[in-house]
Design an enzyme around this catalytic site. Structure first.
Site, PDB file in Angstrom:
ATOM      1  N   ASP A 131      44.232  47.888  36.251  1.00 43.48           N
ATOM      2  CA  ASP A 131      43.327  49.135  35.836  1.00 43.48           C
ATOM      3  C   ASP A 131      42.046  49.016  36.428  1.00 43.48           C
ATOM      4  O   ASP A 131      41.455  50.016  36.857  1.00 43.48           O
ATOM      5  CB  ASP A 131      43.346  49.133  34.456  1.00 43.48           C
ATOM      6  CG  ASP A 131      43.009  48.116  33.576  1.00 43.48           C
ATOM      7  OD1 ASP A 131      43.351  47.041  33.618  1.00 43.48           O
ATOM      8  OD2 ASP A 131      41.952  48.280  33.131  1.00 43.48           O
ATOM      9  N   ARG A 168      45.501  37.920  28.081  1.00 46.11           N
ATOM     10  CA  ARG A 168      44.254  38.674  27.610  1.00 46.11           C
ATOM     11  C   ARG A 168      44.466  39.276  26.112  1.00 46.11           C
ATOM     12  O   ARG A 168      44.890  38.825  25.287  1.00 46.11           O
ATOM     13  CB  ARG A 168      43.561  39.575  28.589  1.00 46.11           C
ATOM     14  CG  ARG A 168      42.933  38.729  29.782  1.00 46.11           C
ATOM     15  CD  ARG A 168      42.009  39.320  30.582  1.00 46.11           C
ATOM     16  NE  ARG A 168      43.260  40.015  31.663  1.00 46.11           N
ATOM     17  CZ  ARG A 168      42.842  40.977  32.727  1.00 46.11           C
ATOM     18  NH1 ARG A 168      41.719  40.970  33.042  1.00 46.11           N
ATOM     19  NH2 ARG A 168      43.625  41.569  33.223  1.00 46.11           N
ATOM     20  N   THR A 221      49.822  42.623  38.005  1.00 42.80           N
ATOM     21  CA  THR A 221      49.108  41.804  36.836  1.00 42.80           C
ATOM     22  C   THR A 221      50.187  41.084  35.996  1.00 42.80           C
ATOM     23  O   THR A 221      51.117  42.087  35.849  1.00 42.80           O
ATOM     24  CB  THR A 221      48.013  42.456  36.171  1.00 42.80           C
ATOM     25  OG1 THR A 221      47.878  41.704  34.837  1.00 42.80           O
ATOM     26  CG2 THR A 221      48.399  43.999  35.569  1.00 42.80           C
ATOM     27  N   GLY A 252      42.974  40.088  39.184  1.00 48.43           N
ATOM     28  CA  GLY A 252      43.902  38.772  38.951  1.00 48.43           C
ATOM     29  C   GLY A 252      45.141  38.561  39.969  1.00 48.43           C
ATOM     30  O   GLY A 252      45.684  39.683  40.205  1.00 48.43           O
ATOM     31  N   ASP A 301      49.437  45.339  31.185  1.00 48.53           N
ATOM     32  CA  ASP A 301      48.901  46.086  30.413  1.00 48.53           C
ATOM     33  C   ASP A 301      48.094  47.368  31.164  1.00 48.53           C
ATOM     34  O   ASP A 301      46.919  47.539  30.546  1.00 48.53           O
ATOM     35  CB  ASP A 301      47.646  45.073  29.937  1.00 48.53           C
ATOM     36  CG  ASP A 301      46.795  44.521  31.040  1.00 48.53           C
ATOM     37  OD1 ASP A 301      47.153  44.722  32.221  1.00 48.53           O
ATOM     38  OD2 ASP A 301      45.787  43.993  30.830  1.00 48.53           O
ATOM     39  N   ASP A 353      49.861  40.699  33.132  1.00 53.37           N
ATOM     40  CA  ASP A 353      49.669  41.075  31.706  1.00 53.37           C
ATOM     41  C   ASP A 353      50.387  42.289  31.194  1.00 53.37           C
ATOM     42  O   ASP A 353      50.608  42.586  30.140  1.00 53.37           O
ATOM     43  CB  ASP A 353      48.283  41.417  31.534  1.00 53.37           C
ATOM     44  CG  ASP A 353      47.190  40.209  31.759  1.00 53.37           C
ATOM     45  OD1 ASP A 353      47.838  39.057  31.810  1.00 53.37           O
ATOM     46  OD2 ASP A 353      45.938  40.549  32.032  1.00 53.37           O
ATOM     47  N   ARG A 398      36.965  39.255  42.610  1.00 57.67           N
ATOM     48  CA  ARG A 398      36.530  40.469  41.826  1.00 57.67           C
ATOM     49  C   ARG A 398      35.290  40.758  42.530  1.00 57.67           C
ATOM     50  O   ARG A 398      34.435  39.691  42.798  1.00 57.67           O
ATOM     51  CB  ARG A 398      36.184  39.755  40.514  1.00 57.67           C
ATOM     52  CG  ARG A 398      37.562  39.697  39.558  1.00 57.67           C
ATOM     53  CD  ARG A 398      37.419  39.590  38.178  1.00 57.67           C
ATOM     54  NE  ARG A 398      38.954  39.764  37.630  1.00 57.67           N
ATOM     55  CZ  ARG A 398      39.911  38.922  37.412  1.00 57.67           C
ATOM     56  NH1 ARG A 398      39.543  37.686  37.724  1.00 57.67           N
ATOM     57  NH2 ARG A 398      40.831  39.223  36.786  1.00 57.67           N
TER      58      ARG A 398
HETATM   59  P1  ADP Z   1      42.064  44.210  37.414  1.00 57.00           P
HETATM   60  O1  ADP Z   1      42.247  44.888  38.767  1.00 57.00           O
HETATM   61  O2  ADP Z   1      43.107  43.090  37.448  1.00 57.00           O
HETATM   62  O3  ADP Z   1      41.954  44.875  36.210  1.00 57.00           O
HETATM   63  P2  ADP Z   1      39.252  43.703  37.250  1.00 57.00           P
HETATM   64  O4  ADP Z   1      39.101  44.291  36.020  1.00 57.00           O
HETATM   65  O5  ADP Z   1      38.337  42.477  37.322  1.00 57.00           O
HETATM   66  O6  ADP Z   1      40.771  43.183  37.588  1.00 57.00           O
HETATM   67  O7  ADP Z   1      38.758  44.547  38.384  1.00 57.00           O
HETATM   68  C1  ADP Z   1      38.643  44.170  39.716  1.00 57.00           C
HETATM   69  C2  ADP Z   1      37.553  44.838  40.657  1.00 57.00           C
HETATM   70  O8  ADP Z   1      37.557  46.231  40.664  1.00 57.00           O
HETATM   71  C3  ADP Z   1      36.310  44.274  40.153  1.00 57.00           C
HETATM   72  O9  ADP Z   1      35.747  43.174  40.489  1.00 57.00           O
HETATM   73  C4  ADP Z   1      35.593  45.569  40.622  1.00 57.00           C
HETATM   74  O10 ADP Z   1      34.992  45.261  41.957  1.00 57.00           O
HETATM   75  C5  ADP Z   1      36.604  46.857  40.701  1.00 57.00           C
HETATM   76  N1  ADP Z   1      36.244  47.461  39.435  1.00 57.00           N
HETATM   77  C6  ADP Z   1      36.628  47.333  38.239  1.00 57.00           C
HETATM   78  N2  ADP Z   1      36.357  48.289  37.323  1.00 57.00           N
HETATM   79  C7  ADP Z   1      35.499  49.178  38.191  1.00 57.00           C
HETATM   80  C8  ADP Z   1      34.973  50.332  37.712  1.00 57.00           C
HETATM   81  N3  ADP Z   1      34.942  50.857  36.595  1.00 57.00           N
HETATM   82  N4  ADP Z   1      34.327  51.164  38.835  1.00 57.00           N
HETATM   83  C9  ADP Z   1      34.459  50.689  40.073  1.00 57.00           C
HETATM   84  N5  ADP Z   1      35.023  49.482  40.371  1.00 57.00           N
HETATM   85  C10 ADP Z   1      35.745  48.645  39.468  1.00 57.00           C
END
Ligand code: ADP
Length: 324
Positions: A105, A174, A128, A13, A132, A130, A74
């Site tokens: 995260d 969230r 982010t 995000g 979080d 959030d 994403r």
């Molecule tokens: P944020 O980084 O804001 O928490 P997301 O959870 O959507 O957002 O994660 C962003 C991107 O990071 C995902 O689209 C994916 O490409 C990668 N990602 C997330 N979790 C994992 C994971 N467990 N292993 C590998 N890549 C991940």
């Protein structure tokens, strides 16, 4: 390892202040004679080879702009080891020595996997709204999102007061309580419903009626969105059907994600971007720039790959006491 070329991307995000971090990374790197390549649209753009050389003027006039000039995305593909292998091959072919990831995260999980699977040097900057992420007290964008919500709710309070109305105002975050709690305290909300709170409608109604009986002419209830946005409508329906109480719903939504970053977000993002490059120069990876005890420091990335819901019980108590 000596770093002479850094890759930089935003992932997950977007958040106001990401541009301040981009600017700080690029300027600190160039100051130290290090080349920077911007990677557009996160891990998805990395896999497509969407590279953009960065120079001093590529980051001119962006400190005040919300969103991210590198854009973000994403990438479901990046969850798979074979695509992370491909990503590392692409980075090495471009002679990029290390990657800075601005994100949450989830993005740090992807980065951590690149380190664990391929020993590719990675460094995270938490971005982010959030707030979080484990291992840090602060994430870039939180203060701006809170400020935007406060300004919106002050406006809602004007109309709520004029008509003697109750409003359910749903804020983002969230599963995180941070935005709802801070916004609730700062707007003098009558009630704050956190993401995991079981809604006790009877108590809500009693609180509103007690306030009205002692002369209050409006009520603002802050509702943290929780996993699915729109839970305010469920609460509105129960108040109407069981207690014959009218409440208006206002879902603030994505306005909280945009806009010009506040001074706090600019200041912390600038320090984090600067520290990120210093850390790579000193071979301190895989790490994340964090705030601890009010200071910008480094933390091991492994400490920052889970979600944290800072449960500020004392702020809940404060909100309850002041809204009596
Ligand atoms: P944020 O980084 O804001 O928490 P997301 O959870 O959507 O957002 O994660 C962003 C991107 O990071 C995902 O689209 C994916 O490409 C990668 N990602 C997330 N979790 C994992 C994971 N467990 N292993 C590998 N890549 C991940």
């Amino acid at each position: 390892m000596s770093v002479s070329h850094i890759g930089l991307l935003c992932s997950g995000g977007d958040a106001p202040g990401m541009n301040c971090a981009i600017r700080a990374v690029v300027r600190t790197a160039i100051y130290n004679g290090i080349e920077v390549t911007g990677i557009k649209r996160g891990y998805a753009g990395l896999l497509r080879g969407e590279f953009q050389p960065m120079n001093l003027s590529s980051v001119g006039n962006i400190i005040q702009r919300g969103g991210t000039i590198l854009q973000t995305s994403r990438s479901p593909e990046f969850m798979k080891p074979e695509f992370r292998k491909k990503a590392v091959e692409i980075l090495r072919a471009q002679k990029i020595d290390a990657l800075i990831i601005i994100g949450g995260d989830g993005s740090f999980n992807g980065a951590m996997a690149m380190w664990n699977e391929h020993q590719y040097p990675v460094l995270g900057i938490p971005g982010t709204i959030d707030n979080d992420i484990s291992g840090t007290e602060y994430t870039i964008g939180f203060d701006t999102a809170v400020q935007t919500a406060i300004e919106a709710i002050d406006r809602i309070r004007d109309t709520a007061h004029s008509h003697g109305r109750t409003f359910l105002v749903e804020v983002m975050g969230r599963n995180s309580s941070s935005i709802a709690l801070k916004v609730g305290v700062c707007t003098g909300a009558e009630n704050i419903l956190l993401p995991h709170d079981k809604v006790v409608h009877k108590k809500l109604v009693d609180d509103i009626q007690r306030g009205m009986a002692r002369g209050k002419d409006s009520s603002i209830i802050i509702v943290a969105e929780g996993p699915v946005a729109g839970r305010s409508y469920d609460i509105q329906n129960v108040l109407k059907d069981l207690y014959h109480m009218d409440a208006h719903v206002s879902i603030l939504g994505h306005i909280q994600r945009g806009g010009s970053p506040t001074a706090d977000d600019r200041f912390i993002a600038s320090q984090m971007g600067n520290l990120a490059v210093q850390a790579l120069i000193e071979d301190k990876f895989p790490t994340v720039t964090v705030v601890q005890g009010g200071k910008v420091l480094l933390n091991d990335m492994q400490n920052c790959v889970t979600k944290a819901d800072h449960n500020f019980t004392e702020f809940q108590k404060l909100a309850e006491t002041l809204s009596i």
